[in-house]
Design an enzyme around this catalytic site. Sequence first.
Site, PDB file in Angstrom:
ATOM      1  N   GLU A 140       0.845  -1.189   0.000  1.00 61.50           N
ATOM      2  CA  GLU A 140       0.000   0.000   0.000  1.00 61.50           C
ATOM      3  C   GLU A 140       0.882   1.241   0.000  1.00 61.50           C
ATOM      4  O   GLU A 140       1.828   1.326   0.758  1.00 61.50           O
ATOM      5  CB  GLU A 140      -0.897  -0.029   1.250  1.00 61.50           C
ATOM      6  CG  GLU A 140      -1.911   1.069   1.304  1.00 61.50           C
ATOM      7  CD  GLU A 140      -2.628   1.248  -0.034  1.00 61.50           C
ATOM      8  OE1 GLU A 140      -3.328   0.328  -0.459  1.00 61.50           O
ATOM      9  OE2 GLU A 140      -2.464   2.319  -0.656  1.00 61.50           O
ATOM     10  N   ALA A 146      -0.487   7.698   1.808  1.00 64.86           N
ATOM     11  CA  ALA A 146       0.157   8.492   2.861  1.00 64.86           C
ATOM     12  C   ALA A 146      -0.932   8.946   3.822  1.00 64.86           C
ATOM     13  O   ALA A 146      -2.051   9.267   3.397  1.00 64.86           O
ATOM     14  CB  ALA A 146       0.875   9.688   2.253  1.00 64.86           C
ATOM     15  N   CYS A 179       6.483   4.428   8.637  1.00 69.38           N
ATOM     16  CA  CYS A 179       7.105   3.699   7.525  1.00 69.38           C
ATOM     17  C   CYS A 179       8.551   4.035   7.224  1.00 69.38           C
ATOM     18  O   CYS A 179       9.373   3.130   7.066  1.00 69.38           O
ATOM     19  CB  CYS A 179       6.291   3.914   6.251  1.00 69.38           C
ATOM     20  SG  CYS A 179       4.788   2.955   6.250  1.00 69.38           S
ATOM     21  N   ARG A 204       3.479   8.035  15.519  1.00 69.71           N
ATOM     22  CA  ARG A 204       4.607   7.114  15.432  1.00 69.71           C
ATOM     23  C   ARG A 204       5.844   7.797  14.834  1.00 69.71           C
ATOM     24  O   ARG A 204       5.760   8.394  13.776  1.00 69.71           O
ATOM     25  CB  ARG A 204       4.205   5.861  14.636  1.00 69.71           C
ATOM     26  CG  ARG A 204       3.243   4.982  15.439  1.00 69.71           C
ATOM     27  CD  ARG A 204       2.763   3.780  14.650  1.00 69.71           C
ATOM     28  NE  ARG A 204       1.832   4.154  13.603  1.00 69.71           N
ATOM     29  CZ  ARG A 204       1.273   3.270  12.762  1.00 69.71           C
ATOM     30  NH1 ARG A 204       1.571   1.990  12.847  1.00 69.71           N
ATOM     31  NH2 ARG A 204       0.417   3.676  11.854  1.00 69.71           N
TER      32      ARG A 204
END
Length: 475
Positions: free
Chosen positions: A165, A168, A280, A350
Amino acid sequence: MAPTKVSKICCIGAGYVGGPTCAVIALKCPHIQVTIVDLNKSRIDAWNTPDFKLPIYEPGLEDVVRQCRGRNLFFSTDVDKGIQEADLIFVSVNTPTKKSGVGAGFAADLKYVESATRQIAAVATSSKIVVEKSTVPCRTAESMRTILEANSKPNCRFDILSNPEFLAEGTAINDLFKPDRVLIGSLQTEEGKEACEKLKEVYANWVDPTRILTVGLWSSELTKLAANAMLAQRISSINALSAICEATGANIDEVAYSIGFDSRIGPKFLKASVGFGGSCFQKDILNLVYLSESLHLKEVAEYWRQVVEMNEYQKRRFSKRVVDTLFNTITGKNIAVLGFAFKADTGDTRESASITLIRDFLKERANVSIYDPQVPHEQIWQDLEEACGDMGIEEIKSSVTLRPTALDATQCADALVIATEWKEFREGIDWQTVYDGMNKPAFVFDGRLILGLEEAERLRRIGFKVTVIGRGNGM
Ligand code: UDX
Ligand code: ADP
């Protein structure tokens, strides 16, 4: 035999990837029943709340869920039933960086992928297409295949696909509606290609077929890591240049604007900042570093590692600039931090640069007040507790306050630090009122380039001492 037609989809993992992706599939494919399952009951409950208080903040997501929840989109904790009913299963579970053991700090922890795969093998009673949707290092699909094949039953065939995937956060719905590309990787066998065609048919309900790319399994897996590494590398490159700008009087925005006119470079993803965050970039680059090292490609590993190191340097450099500018000490001073999310339009924290900055400020014994329009307070406390290892939560709470508005956070502050580029910081701040409420001299540090040259000058006329990333003092 693999299922002839996909009419039921199950997604394992109702997080930032699985939730929005499968909600959009349900919206665009009303003839397909989509069930998103997760072990985390409170997360599933939140997806099912009558007032649509979803567990993820993502612009446009609520509207999508409102249109199809209860119609052909369901959220459930019954993982086994979801698996049994489905023709196609997306595995969208988390793959965090390993915290201990071999590859700690670099390799992805695949325990969630493995346990989801084992569960599929254990409970499936008919053939399935199993799609790896989480970001995973190269060759995970192979491990999934080994587990599934070792446990297959008569009349129960598993085909594995990789379908990374690229959405964003903050723009997820738009990215899903109009993806630059959909990538599907499969084994280049007849069965593999057939499974690939079936997933392609699902996406072809709304995606231009020329944008659906089909490649080999390993290329697909590596592409996800490569795309994120290249994007992160662009930010580290522009951030490295921002340090030169600060030292020379050049302006990073002007440099980015000018190089972006080169059609080979292009204008996007050249915004200098206090450092990239998100679930990511760092994780995927560290995966790439680990993969390179495992393949004895030391120089390749070093090359990519430097992208992450430059990001750490950028965060350190920024907090040092704050301390240096405040006469080399911030002990006992009040610092207002505006923004805690890793970027605008998400509640996700994160790897947020804000966390590192606040940790640095607390280590210097400053008092910090924080405002973010979306991040829940419990999340902020949890992140700070994790980041400030040696400080207990009580000690953290004695130096940190969470405020309901940006204006509140800046009351009696010595310095204001913009850490996330929320629109309300760009457009909604009454700078005169903020100035009146701050201690003097009142310092502003813009870590997100929200203040243009003229805006910075206007603030200086009010009386602020302004410092902007990628610009020398006084610019
Ligand atoms: C990223 C990839 O863009 C996406 O394709 C992939 O699927 C997941 O990882 P995401 O992390 O959600 O998406 O957000 P992104 O917009 O890429 O931003 C990542 C970080 O880089 C943020 O902290 C952002 O503020 C920062 N950034 C981005 C910059 O500092 N400058 C830029 O020019 C762009
Ligand atoms: P991402 O950003 O990759 O979507 P998240 O952490 O937001 O990651 O979401 C992953 C979700 O996967 C979590 O809600 C977690 O509870 C769920 N999950 C992990 N393992 C399993 C499993 N074996 N079965 C069902 N759900 C799982």
